[in-house]
Scaffold this active site. Sequence first.
Site, PDB file in Angstrom:
ATOM      1  CB  SER A   1     120.120 -42.244  19.022  1.00  0.00           C
ATOM      2  OG  SER A   1     119.447 -41.577  20.062  1.00  0.00           O
TER       3      SER A   1
ATOM      4  CG  ASP B   1     120.276 -34.045  16.685  1.00  0.00           C
ATOM      5  OD1 ASP B   1     120.113 -33.936  17.918  1.00  0.00           O
ATOM      6  OD2 ASP B   1     120.328 -35.143  16.105  1.00  0.00           O
TER       7      ASP B   1
ATOM      8  CG  HIS C   1     120.865 -37.403  19.196  1.00  0.00           C
ATOM      9  ND1 HIS C   1     120.120 -37.223  18.052  1.00  0.00           N
ATOM     10  CD2 HIS C   1     120.435 -38.547  19.759  1.00  0.00           C
ATOM     11  CE1 HIS C   1     119.274 -38.227  17.920  1.00  0.00           C
ATOM     12  NE2 HIS C   1     119.432 -39.050  18.937  1.00  0.00           N
TER      13      HIS C   1
END
Length: 373
Positions: A44, A345, A348
């Site tokens: 990610s 978040d 990240h």
Amino acid sequence: MPINKKSMLSLFQIFIISCFLLPLAVSAHSKACSFDAIYQLGDSISDTGNLIREAPIGTSTAFARLPYGETFFKKPTGRCSNGPLMVDFFASALHLPFLNPYLARDADFSHGVNFAVAGSTALDTSSLAKNKIIPPVTNSSLSVQLGWFKDHLKSICYTSKCAHKLERALFLVGEIGGNDYNYAFFQGKTIGEIQSYVPYIVQKIKDVARKVIDHGARTVVVPGNFPIGCMPIYLTAFRSDDPAAYDELKCLKGLNDLAMIHNDNLQRALKQLRKEYPDVTIVYADYYTALQWVLSHASSLGFEEKSLQKACCGTGGDYNFDLTKMCGAPGVPVCPDPETRVSWDGIHLTEKAYKYMADFLMHSIMPEIQCHI
Ligand SMILES: *[C@@H]1O[C@H](CO)[C@@H](O)[C@H](O)[C@H]1NC(C)=O
């Protein structure tokens, strides 16, 4: 002592050497970067839209919805941030377009492909299963992504031009492995057990980097792990009443130590790989130091010191993070000024933090790949 002609001459010579020859000696190895493509494998930290194209689980993840992407793209792209990621900033610095995700089948791949999948692991799903670790969102581990890369090569390599293309490409293998640790921690493994996985995870990264080189890569950048003890998700889950559990940046020492063990192992593996491939440029990207640099220069970079460890998008607790009510879930608020936060978040980083990390990394990486931007 009178200055005679001879000593004047030698002073003049020294002047000449320091003004002209030293800069020349440096620039002899430093030309403008002329990469024609970037190929990215990872998770990610660098996914630009693969996971959200994986049905049925990926398509329904929060990354497919606002507020992800809200600041820069004004729509969700599958990036796990409010805006661009480090790989996007690298591409821009090299005057290349943002990389399209491999799973966007009809996209333009003339300047490279992004194979990274949010949630993916370095180890294969089958290896993780032996330790009863289940990747919750995707099975597209590093080996799967390598398979995609090989398939992609078949589609672009009908002529010998392909070798030339790969020679002028920048390969990013990682960051990857972070999720292997995340899933192990959140599926109840002890730190001792998790530490014992490090050599396997590093071996996998090394093997895939080697395969990428065997397919023609000539410049390979392999990033290490973040100081995970600074992430709101870990700070929340492993909070401690013992002040000695925290370092000077208020991050959890034990978790940062694990990341450092991973990074030390990885750097040793890359050293071995450089010996195997003396003609290939293999560079370690120090994400750990890059994020620590951002955190320790937070206020001068425009981040709000008092909410340095709070997620921008999230709710609850000291870190604005709740595993059961994460960013993208109904009613979860977003901070008004994401550019003043490091964490987007809780897992990240914000676009802003990635931008500063990318700047920091490019300054250290560019001399190693013998070019400048
Ligand atoms: C991963 O593979 C396993 C075994 O084939 C399957 O049961 C599981 O649903 C897959 N997980 C995802 C997220 O696709």
